[in-house]
Design an enzyme around this catalytic site. Structure first.
Site, PDB file in Angstrom:
ATOM      1  N   PHE A   1       0.825  -1.200   0.000  1.00 24.19           N
ATOM      2  CA  PHE A   1       0.000   0.000   0.000  1.00 24.19           C
ATOM      3  C   PHE A   1       0.862   1.254   0.000  1.00 24.19           C
ATOM      4  O   PHE A   1       1.785   1.388   0.811  1.00 24.19           O
ATOM      5  CB  PHE A   1      -0.871   0.065   1.257  1.00 24.19           C
ATOM      6  CG  PHE A   1      -2.025  -0.882   1.293  1.00 24.19           C
ATOM      7  CD1 PHE A   1      -3.264  -0.522   0.781  1.00 24.19           C
ATOM      8  CD2 PHE A   1      -1.879  -2.140   1.871  1.00 24.19           C
ATOM      9  CE1 PHE A   1      -4.338  -1.393   0.831  1.00 24.19           C
ATOM     10  CE2 PHE A   1      -2.945  -3.017   1.931  1.00 24.19           C
ATOM     11  CZ  PHE A   1      -4.186  -2.651   1.414  1.00 24.19           C
ATOM     12  N   ASP A   2       0.519   2.183  -0.867  1.00 23.23           N
ATOM     13  CA  ASP A   2       0.993   3.544  -0.712  1.00 23.23           C
ATOM     14  C   ASP A   2       0.317   4.093   0.548  1.00 23.23           C
ATOM     15  O   ASP A   2      -0.716   3.563   0.986  1.00 23.23           O
ATOM     16  CB  ASP A   2       0.597   4.353  -1.954  1.00 23.23           C
ATOM     17  CG  ASP A   2       0.896   5.820  -1.816  1.00 23.23           C
ATOM     18  OD1 ASP A   2       2.006   6.157  -1.395  1.00 23.23           O
ATOM     19  OD2 ASP A   2       0.011   6.637  -2.132  1.00 23.23           O
ATOM     20  N   LEU A   3       0.861   5.154   1.114  1.00 21.07           N
ATOM     21  CA  LEU A   3       0.272   5.736   2.332  1.00 21.07           C
ATOM     22  C   LEU A   3      -0.596   6.948   2.010  1.00 21.07           C
ATOM     23  O   LEU A   3      -1.824   6.912   2.135  1.00 21.07           O
ATOM     24  CB  LEU A   3       1.374   6.120   3.317  1.00 21.07           C
ATOM     25  CG  LEU A   3       0.936   6.763   4.637  1.00 21.07           C
ATOM     26  CD1 LEU A   3      -0.011   5.856   5.403  1.00 21.07           C
ATOM     27  CD2 LEU A   3       2.163   7.097   5.495  1.00 21.07           C
ATOM     28  N   ASP A   4       0.026   8.035   1.561  1.00 30.02           N
ATOM     29  CA  ASP A   4      -0.703   9.279   1.293  1.00 30.02           C
ATOM     30  C   ASP A   4      -1.635   9.124   0.098  1.00 30.02           C
ATOM     31  O   ASP A   4      -1.209   8.785  -1.000  1.00 30.02           O
ATOM     32  CB  ASP A   4       0.280  10.420   1.012  1.00 30.02           C
ATOM     33  CG  ASP A   4       1.139  10.756   2.216  1.00 30.02           C
ATOM     34  OD1 ASP A   4       0.696  10.496   3.347  1.00 30.02           O
ATOM     35  OD2 ASP A   4       2.255  11.277   2.026  1.00 30.02           O
TER      36      ASP A   4
ATOM     37  N   ILE B   1      -0.700  -1.046  -4.515  1.00 31.06           N
ATOM     38  CA  ILE B   1      -1.921  -0.239  -4.527  1.00 31.06           C
ATOM     39  C   ILE B   1      -1.553   1.213  -4.253  1.00 31.06           C
ATOM     40  O   ILE B   1      -0.886   1.524  -3.257  1.00 31.06           O
ATOM     41  CB  ILE B   1      -2.906  -0.721  -3.448  1.00 31.06           C
ATOM     42  CG1 ILE B   1      -3.209  -2.211  -3.630  1.00 31.06           C
ATOM     43  CG2 ILE B   1      -4.198   0.099  -3.488  1.00 31.06           C
ATOM     44  CD1 ILE B   1      -3.936  -2.828  -2.447  1.00 31.06           C
TER      45      ILE B   1
END
Length: 223
Positions: free
Chosen positions: A11-14, A168
């Site tokens: 996962f990307d965060l922002d 993602i």
């Protein structure tokens, strides 16, 4: 398209797990003010959400490498104290993560944000226990590109079967990073990347909602 059974979920965060708009744009606003650049409308700074900061300062304000490096230091003055918490988790994200852990998925955060900040954010929102690994950039400016972050995560966890991994994210950098590592990608449209930006880099899937992410990952193996 025959769907795959994914085991390693990056996962990307922002813009993917959390909406960091206020904190990031205020931090950029603070940094720009140090150069006598006044930006009153924070909407104008949304383009900074996602890509490496140095790249954005150079692209949008024509900063030199040295100016960009210093601007990042100014950015962190505000972000480290206040901006980091001007953030909120997207609704349904905790439910998504809970469901994925029930399915024994290995969850990884792969972000261009410095690892130390990413971990603080996850801890602040009580999300850290869902993740097997959190990988971001280094404070010295290295490992800022998503392809490097993903590669490092694979190395740390000994992941070799790339068919079981998926990235993602909401920006083209997430998809490009996944593509460069030879893995599938899910482009989410609820974040900060436009549909056109994402379409141009050919993600494997589009997800318009968090439910769509779950459908792709969990329900794919039954397809």
């Amino acid at each position: 398209m025959k769907k795959k059974k994914y085991e390693f979920i990056l996962f990307d965060l922002d813009g993917t797990l959390t909406d960091p708009k206020v904190g990031i744009t205020k931090s950029v606003q603070y940094a720009l003010a140090k150069y006598d650049i006044k930006v009153d409308n924070l909407e104008e700074l949304e383009s900074f959400i996602g890509p490496p900061l140095g790249e954005s300062f150079k692209e949008f304000y024509s900063f030199t490498d040295e100016e960009a490096r210093q601007a990042i230091e100014y950015y962190r003055e505000y972000f480290g104290e206040q901006g980091i918490f001007e953030n909120e988790v997207y609704p349904q994200i905790p439910i998504l993560l809970e469901e994925l852990k029930k399915k024994d998925k290995v969850l990884i955060v792969a972000t261009s944000k410095p690892t130390v900040f990413a971990k603080k954010i996850l801890e602040y929102f009580n999300l850290e226990n869902y993740f097997d690994l959190v990988v971001g950039s280094n404070l010295d400016g290295t490992r800022t590109y998503k392809a490097e972050v993903i590669q490092y995560a694979f190395s740390e966890l000994g992941i070799e079967d790339l068919n079981k991994a998926v990235m993602i994210g909401d920006r083209k950098h997430d998809v490009i990073g996944g593509n460069k590592n030879g893995i599938d990608t899910i482009a989410v449209t609820y974040g900060y990347g436009s549909y056109e930006e994402l379409k141009d880099v050919n993600p494997t899937y589009f997800a318009d909602s968090i439910k769509d992410i779950l459908d792709i990952i969990v329900h794919d193996s039954a397809s």
